[in-house]
Motif scaffolding. Structure first.
Motif, PDB file in Angstrom:
ATOM      1  N   HIS A   3       0.756  -0.185   0.000  1.00  0.00           N
ATOM      2  CA  HIS A   3       0.000   0.000   0.000  1.00  0.00           C
ATOM      3  C   HIS A   3       0.537   0.132   0.000  1.00  0.00           C
ATOM      4  O   HIS A   3       1.198   0.343   0.395  1.00  0.00           O
ATOM      5  CB  HIS A   3       0.338   0.162  -0.386  1.00  0.00           C
ATOM      6  CG  HIS A   3       0.841  -0.026  -0.783  1.00  0.00           C
ATOM      7  ND1 HIS A   3       1.119  -1.011  -0.576  1.00  0.00           N
ATOM      8  CD2 HIS A   3       1.315  -0.370  -0.721  1.00  0.00           C
ATOM      9  CE1 HIS A   3       1.506  -1.124  -0.651  1.00  0.00           C
ATOM     10  NE2 HIS A   3       1.408  -0.929  -0.637  1.00  0.00           N
ATOM     11  N   TYR A 119      -6.262   4.418  -7.644  1.00  0.00           N
ATOM     12  CA  TYR A 119      -7.194   3.869  -6.659  1.00  0.00           C
ATOM     13  C   TYR A 119      -7.507   4.921  -5.602  1.00  0.00           C
ATOM     14  O   TYR A 119      -6.853   5.960  -5.528  1.00  0.00           O
ATOM     15  CB  TYR A 119      -6.659   2.581  -6.007  1.00  0.00           C
ATOM     16  CG  TYR A 119      -5.216   2.616  -5.567  1.00  0.00           C
ATOM     17  CD1 TYR A 119      -4.825   3.334  -4.444  1.00  0.00           C
ATOM     18  CD2 TYR A 119      -4.241   1.915  -6.266  1.00  0.00           C
ATOM     19  CE1 TYR A 119      -3.503   3.365  -4.028  1.00  0.00           C
ATOM     20  CE2 TYR A 119      -2.915   1.935  -5.860  1.00  0.00           C
ATOM     21  CZ  TYR A 119      -2.558   2.658  -4.741  1.00  0.00           C
ATOM     22  OH  TYR A 119      -1.250   2.690  -4.331  1.00  0.00           O
ATOM     23  N   SER A 194      -5.521   1.119   4.739  1.00  0.00           N
ATOM     24  CA  SER A 194      -5.289  -0.252   4.298  1.00  0.00           C
ATOM     25  C   SER A 194      -3.869  -0.699   4.589  1.00  0.00           C
ATOM     26  O   SER A 194      -3.628  -1.874   4.858  1.00  0.00           O
ATOM     27  CB  SER A 194      -5.607  -0.394   2.808  1.00  0.00           C
ATOM     28  OG  SER A 194      -5.033   0.670   2.078  1.00  0.00           O
ATOM     29  N   SER A 255      -8.695  -4.178 -11.043  1.00  0.00           N
ATOM     30  CA  SER A 255      -9.635  -4.658 -10.021  1.00  0.00           C
ATOM     31  C   SER A 255      -9.140  -5.944  -9.383  1.00  0.00           C
ATOM     32  O   SER A 255      -9.243  -6.132  -8.162  1.00  0.00           O
ATOM     33  CB  SER A 255     -11.018  -4.883 -10.640  1.00  0.00           C
ATOM     34  OG  SER A 255     -11.580  -3.665 -11.056  1.00  0.00           O
ATOM     35  N   ARG A 256      -8.587  -6.823 -10.198  1.00  0.00           N
ATOM     36  CA  ARG A 256      -8.072  -8.092  -9.671  1.00  0.00           C
ATOM     37  C   ARG A 256      -6.914  -7.848  -8.710  1.00  0.00           C
ATOM     38  O   ARG A 256      -6.836  -8.477  -7.639  1.00  0.00           O
ATOM     39  CB  ARG A 256      -7.634  -8.987 -10.831  1.00  0.00           C
ATOM     40  CG  ARG A 256      -6.955 -10.284 -10.381  1.00  0.00           C
ATOM     41  CD  ARG A 256      -6.559 -11.145 -11.560  1.00  0.00           C
ATOM     42  NE  ARG A 256      -5.662 -10.465 -12.484  1.00  0.00           N
ATOM     43  CZ  ARG A 256      -4.352 -10.315 -12.272  1.00  0.00           C
ATOM     44  NH1 ARG A 256      -3.801 -10.776 -11.144  1.00  0.00           N
ATOM     45  NH2 ARG A 256      -3.596  -9.706 -13.160  1.00  0.00           N
ATOM     46  N   GLU A 258      -6.227  -5.056  -6.991  1.00  0.00           N
ATOM     47  CA  GLU A 258      -6.721  -4.405  -5.780  1.00  0.00           C
ATOM     48  C   GLU A 258      -7.324  -5.427  -4.823  1.00  0.00           C
ATOM     49  O   GLU A 258      -7.080  -5.386  -3.613  1.00  0.00           O
ATOM     50  CB  GLU A 258      -7.755  -3.345  -6.136  1.00  0.00           C
ATOM     51  CG  GLU A 258      -7.183  -2.080  -6.714  1.00  0.00           C
ATOM     52  CD  GLU A 258      -8.233  -1.010  -6.875  1.00  0.00           C
ATOM     53  OE1 GLU A 258      -8.479  -0.258  -5.906  1.00  0.00           O
ATOM     54  OE2 GLU A 258      -8.839  -0.940  -7.966  1.00  0.00           O
ATOM     55  N   LYS A 259      -8.125  -6.335  -5.368  1.00  0.00           N
ATOM     56  CA  LYS A 259      -8.749  -7.354  -4.518  1.00  0.00           C
ATOM     57  C   LYS A 259      -7.702  -8.282  -3.931  1.00  0.00           C
ATOM     58  O   LYS A 259      -7.776  -8.674  -2.761  1.00  0.00           O
ATOM     59  CB  LYS A 259      -9.772  -8.145  -5.322  1.00  0.00           C
ATOM     60  CG  LYS A 259     -10.585  -9.111  -4.484  1.00  0.00           C
ATOM     61  CD  LYS A 259     -11.715  -9.739  -5.298  1.00  0.00           C
ATOM     62  CE  LYS A 259     -12.561 -10.651  -4.430  1.00  0.00           C
ATOM     63  NZ  LYS A 259     -13.199  -9.956  -3.321  1.00  0.00           N
ATOM     64  N   GLN A 260      -6.686  -8.618  -4.737  1.00  0.00           N
ATOM     65  CA  GLN A 260      -5.619  -9.495  -4.263  1.00  0.00           C
ATOM     66  C   GLN A 260      -4.863  -8.913  -3.085  1.00  0.00           C
ATOM     67  O   GLN A 260      -4.587  -9.611  -2.093  1.00  0.00           O
ATOM     68  CB  GLN A 260      -4.646  -9.761  -5.413  1.00  0.00           C
ATOM     69  CG  GLN A 260      -3.410 -10.574  -5.015  1.00  0.00           C
ATOM     70  CD  GLN A 260      -2.417 -10.699  -6.161  1.00  0.00           C
ATOM     71  OE1 GLN A 260      -2.784 -10.600  -7.340  1.00  0.00           O
ATOM     72  NE2 GLN A 260      -1.142 -10.903  -5.835  1.00  0.00           N
ATOM     73  N   TYR A 261      -4.554  -7.633  -3.155  1.00  0.00           N
ATOM     74  CA  TYR A 261      -3.717  -7.010  -2.122  1.00  0.00           C
ATOM     75  C   TYR A 261      -4.515  -6.327  -1.017  1.00  0.00           C
ATOM     76  O   TYR A 261      -4.053  -6.257   0.120  1.00  0.00           O
ATOM     77  CB  TYR A 261      -2.773  -5.988  -2.758  1.00  0.00           C
ATOM     78  CG  TYR A 261      -1.587  -6.607  -3.447  1.00  0.00           C
ATOM     79  CD1 TYR A 261      -0.461  -7.006  -2.735  1.00  0.00           C
ATOM     80  CD2 TYR A 261      -1.600  -6.803  -4.816  1.00  0.00           C
ATOM     81  CE1 TYR A 261       0.623  -7.573  -3.361  1.00  0.00           C
ATOM     82  CE2 TYR A 261      -0.501  -7.381  -5.469  1.00  0.00           C
ATOM     83  CZ  TYR A 261       0.607  -7.771  -4.731  1.00  0.00           C
ATOM     84  OH  TYR A 261       1.684  -8.344  -5.356  1.00  0.00           O
ATOM     85  N   LEU A 262      -5.693  -5.795  -1.350  1.00  0.00           N
ATOM     86  CA  LEU A 262      -6.406  -4.950  -0.383  1.00  0.00           C
ATOM     87  C   LEU A 262      -7.742  -5.503   0.058  1.00  0.00           C
ATOM     88  O   LEU A 262      -8.315  -5.019   1.033  1.00  0.00           O
ATOM     89  CB  LEU A 262      -6.640  -3.549  -0.970  1.00  0.00           C
ATOM     90  CG  LEU A 262      -5.407  -2.807  -1.486  1.00  0.00           C
ATOM     91  CD1 LEU A 262      -5.836  -1.471  -2.071  1.00  0.00           C
ATOM     92  CD2 LEU A 262      -4.400  -2.610  -0.374  1.00  0.00           C
ATOM     93  N   GLY A 263      -8.266  -6.485  -0.634  1.00  0.00           N
ATOM     94  CA  GLY A 263      -9.631  -6.892  -0.347  1.00  0.00           C
ATOM     95  C   GLY A 263     -10.555  -5.737  -0.706  1.00  0.00           C
ATOM     96  O   GLY A 263     -10.535  -5.249  -1.831  1.00  0.00           O
ATOM     97  N   ASP A 264     -11.314  -5.271   0.270  1.00  0.00           N
ATOM     98  CA  ASP A 264     -12.209  -4.134   0.042  1.00  0.00           C
ATOM     99  C   ASP A 264     -11.647  -2.831   0.572  1.00  0.00           C
ATOM    100  O   ASP A 264     -12.344  -1.825   0.632  1.00  0.00           O
ATOM    101  CB  ASP A 264     -13.574  -4.394   0.701  1.00  0.00           C
ATOM    102  CG  ASP A 264     -14.272  -5.597   0.097  1.00  0.00           C
ATOM    103  OD1 ASP A 264     -14.160  -5.774  -1.129  1.00  0.00           O
ATOM    104  OD2 ASP A 264     -14.923  -6.345   0.848  1.00  0.00           O
TER     105      ASP A 264
END
Length: 269
Positions: A3, A119, A194, A255-256, A258-264
């Motif tokens: 992050h 982001y 995050s 999007s993939r 972001e979800k991989q590293y941060l979730g929501d």
């Protein structure tokens, strides 16, 4: 939150380049600004940018940058620098762009141009559980708050809180801030939410701490998103980055990742 919302930066100190990591991307046809795109980053801000035990760079921003290079048909090169030395190093042409969860503040816009948002931002206060501290000057008067040197968090607390009695302590990296928070030398830190969640609060040393109060809302200082910065007037590099960013957004890569590293969880410093 390498992050990070939001990982004005110091313009005065030129940091020494520590390492160059090259990721080969297969050559393909297509016009671009250069055969190699050099990104400057500070690999001390997980999950956005950090180093693996074998020395390789990893993190959300690193994967985003590599994906953008692939989309632009260029080779990706990474140059390490301290966070507060990135802008000076960019101006000295040590690299072509800053990719380090940077927020687009007015001070930075005076010396750089920015891509479209990568982001969203999320700046939070981290303090001990039960401390009842809140992210405002009244609650933090007389308290020691650690911030990353040269970050938008540092600019915010120095301009808005320090004159009202908050004791601001600047550090060269976020890990040192967390260490002093754990050993009692600090009462709180202001950081990308995050990054705090994934880089500290979920680890054993962060078990006694929490995100205290709501997110900081001050777009004039903290910005609203993470961007990639280029030298003022470098339209070719900016056009290349924006086109590549649009492509990885459209095909779902961003999007993939972001979800991989941060979730929501959103990001940027």
């Amino acid at each position: 939150m390498k992050h990070s919302l939001l990982r004005a930066r110091s313009l005065s100190r030129l940091a020494a380049t520590l390492l160059v990591a090259t990721v080969a991307i297969p050559a393909m046809s297509g016009a671009c600004a250069a055969a190699t795109l050099r990104f400057g980053t500070d690999p001390s801000y997980p999950p956005y940018e950090y180093k693996l035990p074998d020395g390789r760079l990893a993190g959300l921003d690193i994967d985003i940058g590599n994906a953008m290079c692939a989309a632009a048909n260029v080779k990706c090169e990474w140059v390490e620098s301290s966070f507060d030395g990135l802008i000076a190093a960019l101006q000295a042409r040590k690299f072509d762009a800053i990719n380090a969860s940077m927020a687009p503040t007015a001070a930075r816009r005076a010396v750089m141009d920015f891509t479209q948002p990568v982001y969203a931002a999320d700046i939070r206060l981290v303090a001990a559980r039960g401390s009842r501290l809140a992210p405002d000057a009244a609650s933090l008067a007389g308290k020691r708050v650690g911030v990353l040197q040269g970050s938008t968090q540092a600019a915010f607390v120095k301009s808005s809180w320090e004159r009202r009695g908050v004791l601001v302590r600047e550090y060269p990296d976020q890990d040192s801030i967390y260490a002093d928070l754990v050993n009692g030398r600090l009462d709180a830190t202001l950081v990308v939410g995050s990054q705090a969640r994934l880089g500290f609060l979920t680890k054993p040393q962060g078990a006694r701490f929490e995100l205290a109060g709501p997110r900081i809302e001050d777009p004039s200082i903290l910005g609203a998103s993470s961007v990639i910065g280029v030298r003022k007037g470098d339209g070719k590099t900016l056009q290349t980055l924006d086109a590549a960013l649009a492509r990885i957004k459209q095909d779902g890569t961003l999007s993939r990742l972001e979800k991989q590293y941060l979730g929501d969880a959103p990001a940027a410093k």
